[in-house]
Write a protein that holds these residues in place. Sequence first.
Motif, PDB file in Angstrom:
ATOM      1  N   PHE A 111      40.856  27.268  41.567  1.00 47.04           N
ATOM      2  CA  PHE A 111      40.300  27.397  42.866  1.00 47.04           C
ATOM      3  C   PHE A 111      40.914  28.298  43.653  1.00 47.04           C
ATOM      4  O   PHE A 111      40.612  28.240  44.898  1.00 47.04           O
ATOM      5  N   ARG A 112      42.321  28.469  43.378  1.00 49.18           N
ATOM      6  CA  ARG A 112      43.225  29.394  44.273  1.00 49.18           C
ATOM      7  C   ARG A 112      42.635  30.899  44.273  1.00 49.18           C
ATOM      8  O   ARG A 112      42.224  31.260  43.254  1.00 49.18           O
ATOM      9  N   ARG A 113      42.995  31.592  45.229  1.00 48.16           N
ATOM     10  CA  ARG A 113      42.731  32.957  45.434  1.00 48.16           C
ATOM     11  C   ARG A 113      43.720  33.623  44.523  1.00 48.16           C
ATOM     12  O   ARG A 113      44.805  33.422  44.656  1.00 48.16           O
ATOM     13  N   GLU A 114      43.147  35.003  43.760  1.00 48.84           N
ATOM     14  CA  GLU A 114      43.752  35.640  42.859  1.00 48.84           C
ATOM     15  C   GLU A 114      44.909  36.472  43.616  1.00 48.84           C
ATOM     16  O   GLU A 114      45.912  36.455  43.168  1.00 48.84           O
ATOM     17  N   ASP A 115      44.394  37.069  44.600  1.00 47.47           N
ATOM     18  CA  ASP A 115      45.409  37.709  45.408  1.00 47.47           C
ATOM     19  C   ASP A 115      46.573  36.930  46.027  1.00 47.47           C
ATOM     20  O   ASP A 115      47.663  37.516  46.115  1.00 47.47           O
ATOM     21  N   ALA A 116      46.545  35.447  46.312  1.00 44.57           N
ATOM     22  CA  ALA A 116      47.533  34.797  46.667  1.00 44.57           C
ATOM     23  C   ALA A 116      48.634  34.724  45.732  1.00 44.57           C
ATOM     24  O   ALA A 116      49.851  34.522  46.153  1.00 44.57           O
ATOM     25  N   TYR A 117      48.370  34.767  44.290  1.00 41.96           N
ATOM     26  CA  TYR A 117      49.412  34.690  43.539  1.00 41.96           C
ATOM     27  C   TYR A 117      50.485  35.947  43.442  1.00 41.96           C
ATOM     28  O   TYR A 117      51.559  35.771  43.406  1.00 41.96           O
ATOM     29  N   ARG A 118      49.824  37.059  43.667  1.00 42.91           N
ATOM     30  CA  ARG A 118      50.516  38.213  43.828  1.00 42.91           C
ATOM     31  C   ARG A 118      51.421  38.257  45.301  1.00 42.91           C
ATOM     32  O   ARG A 118      52.575  38.645  45.008  1.00 42.91           O
ATOM     33  N   ALA A 119      50.578  37.852  46.322  1.00 42.39           N
ATOM     34  CA  ALA A 119      51.200  37.869  47.563  1.00 42.39           C
ATOM     35  C   ALA A 119      52.523  36.902  47.410  1.00 42.39           C
ATOM     36  O   ALA A 119      53.413  37.071  48.321  1.00 42.39           O
ATOM     37  N   ALA A 120      52.467  35.869  46.633  1.00 35.65           N
ATOM     38  CA  ALA A 120      53.558  34.877  46.577  1.00 35.65           C
ATOM     39  C   ALA A 120      54.716  35.234  45.743  1.00 35.65           C
ATOM     40  O   ALA A 120      55.613  34.621  45.806  1.00 35.65           O
ATOM     41  N   GLY A 121      54.238  36.329  45.039  1.00 36.25           N
ATOM     42  CA  GLY A 121      55.739  36.886  44.093  1.00 36.25           C
ATOM     43  C   GLY A 121      55.547  35.799  42.599  1.00 36.25           C
ATOM     44  O   GLY A 121      56.601  35.994  42.158  1.00 36.25           O
ATOM     45  N   LYS A 122      54.337  35.548  42.518  1.00 32.51           N
ATOM     46  CA  LYS A 122      54.348  34.527  41.170  1.00 32.51           C
ATOM     47  C   LYS A 122      53.533  35.202  40.222  1.00 32.51           C
ATOM     48  O   LYS A 122      53.056  36.186  40.350  1.00 32.51           O
ATOM     49  N   GLN A 123      53.332  34.638  38.840  1.00 33.92           N
ATOM     50  CA  GLN A 123      52.776  35.319  37.682  1.00 33.92           C
ATOM     51  C   GLN A 123      51.256  35.479  38.293  1.00 33.92           C
ATOM     52  O   GLN A 123      50.747  34.702  39.338  1.00 33.92           O
ATOM     53  N   THR A 124      50.583  36.213  37.629  1.00 34.02           N
ATOM     54  CA  THR A 124      48.806  36.318  37.922  1.00 34.02           C
ATOM     55  C   THR A 124      48.295  35.092  37.926  1.00 34.02           C
ATOM     56  O   THR A 124      48.744  34.082  37.056  1.00 34.02           O
ATOM     57  N   LYS A 125      46.985  34.921  38.381  1.00 32.75           N
ATOM     58  CA  LYS A 125      46.255  33.867  38.131  1.00 32.75           C
ATOM     59  C   LYS A 125      45.744  33.703  36.786  1.00 32.75           C
ATOM     60  O   LYS A 125      45.861  32.449  36.275  1.00 32.75           O
ATOM     61  N   PRO A 126      45.516  34.662  35.879  1.00 33.83           N
ATOM     62  CA  PRO A 126      45.009  34.426  34.574  1.00 33.83           C
ATOM     63  C   PRO A 126      45.947  33.986  33.908  1.00 33.83           C
ATOM     64  O   PRO A 126      46.016  33.193  32.731  1.00 33.83           O
ATOM     65  N   PHE A 127      47.218  34.421  34.060  1.00 35.45           N
ATOM     66  CA  PHE A 127      48.369  33.701  33.516  1.00 35.45           C
ATOM     67  C   PHE A 127      48.602  32.195  33.455  1.00 35.45           C
ATOM     68  O   PHE A 127      48.940  31.638  32.571  1.00 35.45           O
ATOM     69  N   TRP A 128      48.316  31.673  34.807  1.00 36.21           N
ATOM     70  CA  TRP A 128      48.714  30.365  34.963  1.00 36.21           C
ATOM     71  C   TRP A 128      47.427  29.663  34.634  1.00 36.21           C
ATOM     72  O   TRP A 128      47.501  28.475  33.827  1.00 36.21           O
ATOM     73  N   LEU A 129      46.268  30.335  34.498  1.00 37.85           N
ATOM     74  CA  LEU A 129      45.043  29.374  34.119  1.00 37.85           C
ATOM     75  C   LEU A 129      45.046  29.566  32.343  1.00 37.85           C
ATOM     76  O   LEU A 129      44.770  28.264  31.857  1.00 37.85           O
ATOM     77  N   ILE A 130      45.577  30.414  31.662  1.00 38.36           N
ATOM     78  CA  ILE A 130      45.815  30.252  30.434  1.00 38.36           C
ATOM     79  C   ILE A 130      46.803  29.273  29.991  1.00 38.36           C
ATOM     80  O   ILE A 130      46.758  28.386  29.145  1.00 38.36           O
ATOM     81  N   ILE A 131      48.079  29.277  30.449  1.00 40.31           N
ATOM     82  CA  ILE A 131      49.252  28.195  30.318  1.00 40.31           C
ATOM     83  C   ILE A 131      48.600  26.837  30.702  1.00 40.31           C
ATOM     84  O   ILE A 131      48.891  26.009  29.923  1.00 40.31           O
ATOM     85  N   LEU A 132      48.057  26.726  31.761  1.00 36.61           N
ATOM     86  CA  LEU A 132      47.607  25.134  32.133  1.00 36.61           C
ATOM     87  C   LEU A 132      46.511  24.840  31.206  1.00 36.61           C
ATOM     88  O   LEU A 132      46.290  23.656  30.756  1.00 36.61           O
ATOM     89  N   ALA A 133      45.426  25.741  30.738  1.00 43.11           N
ATOM     90  CA  ALA A 133      44.267  25.186  29.993  1.00 43.11           C
ATOM     91  C   ALA A 133      44.907  25.010  28.460  1.00 43.11           C
ATOM     92  O   ALA A 133      44.347  23.998  27.946  1.00 43.11           O
ATOM     93  N   VAL A 134      45.899  25.645  28.044  1.00 40.45           N
ATOM     94  CA  VAL A 134      46.314  25.265  26.989  1.00 40.45           C
ATOM     95  C   VAL A 134      47.182  23.967  27.006  1.00 40.45           C
ATOM     96  O   VAL A 134      46.937  23.238  26.113  1.00 40.45           O
ATOM     97  N   GLY A 135      47.928  23.932  28.124  1.00 35.96           N
ATOM     98  CA  GLY A 135      48.826  22.754  28.222  1.00 35.96           C
ATOM     99  C   GLY A 135      47.638  21.514  28.363  1.00 35.96           C
ATOM    100  O   GLY A 135      47.877  20.240  27.762  1.00 35.96           O
TER     101      GLY A 135
END
Length: 119
Positions: free
Chosen positions: A38-62
């Motif tokens: 539910f977080r905005r995709e551009d907020a991940y880039r603005a915060a200097g973190k990995q992309t939203k799809p990266f975190w969604l994949i990692i958390l979904a697999v976990g």
Amino acid sequence: MDQLAAYGTLTDAFGTLLGWVMLALVAFKVFTLIDAAFRREDAYRAAGKQTKPFWLIILAVGAAVSFVPGLGLFLGLIGLVASIVYMVDVRPAVKRVTPPRGGRKGQKKHDHMGPYGPW
């Protein structure tokens, strides 16, 4: 004979407690996945973190590993670590760069008033 009955009661209680802990950990993993979705995709880039799809994949697999029996404790721990990293590091950074959704009653959404005027 009483010792065996007490042993059975203690193992049952420990099994129940362990079941509740595992359920809480699965709920935590699912929460982090939903929060990341539910977080905005551009907020991940603005915060200097990995992309939203990266975190969604990692958390979904976990989270998915938690629902498949027999995949092992190691993969479950990796998923838990990923959820903790998201919750402690990524989520606060993304929330800092995202404007608030609501606001206090009677205030405008983007009314940034300090003691000496807008900032």
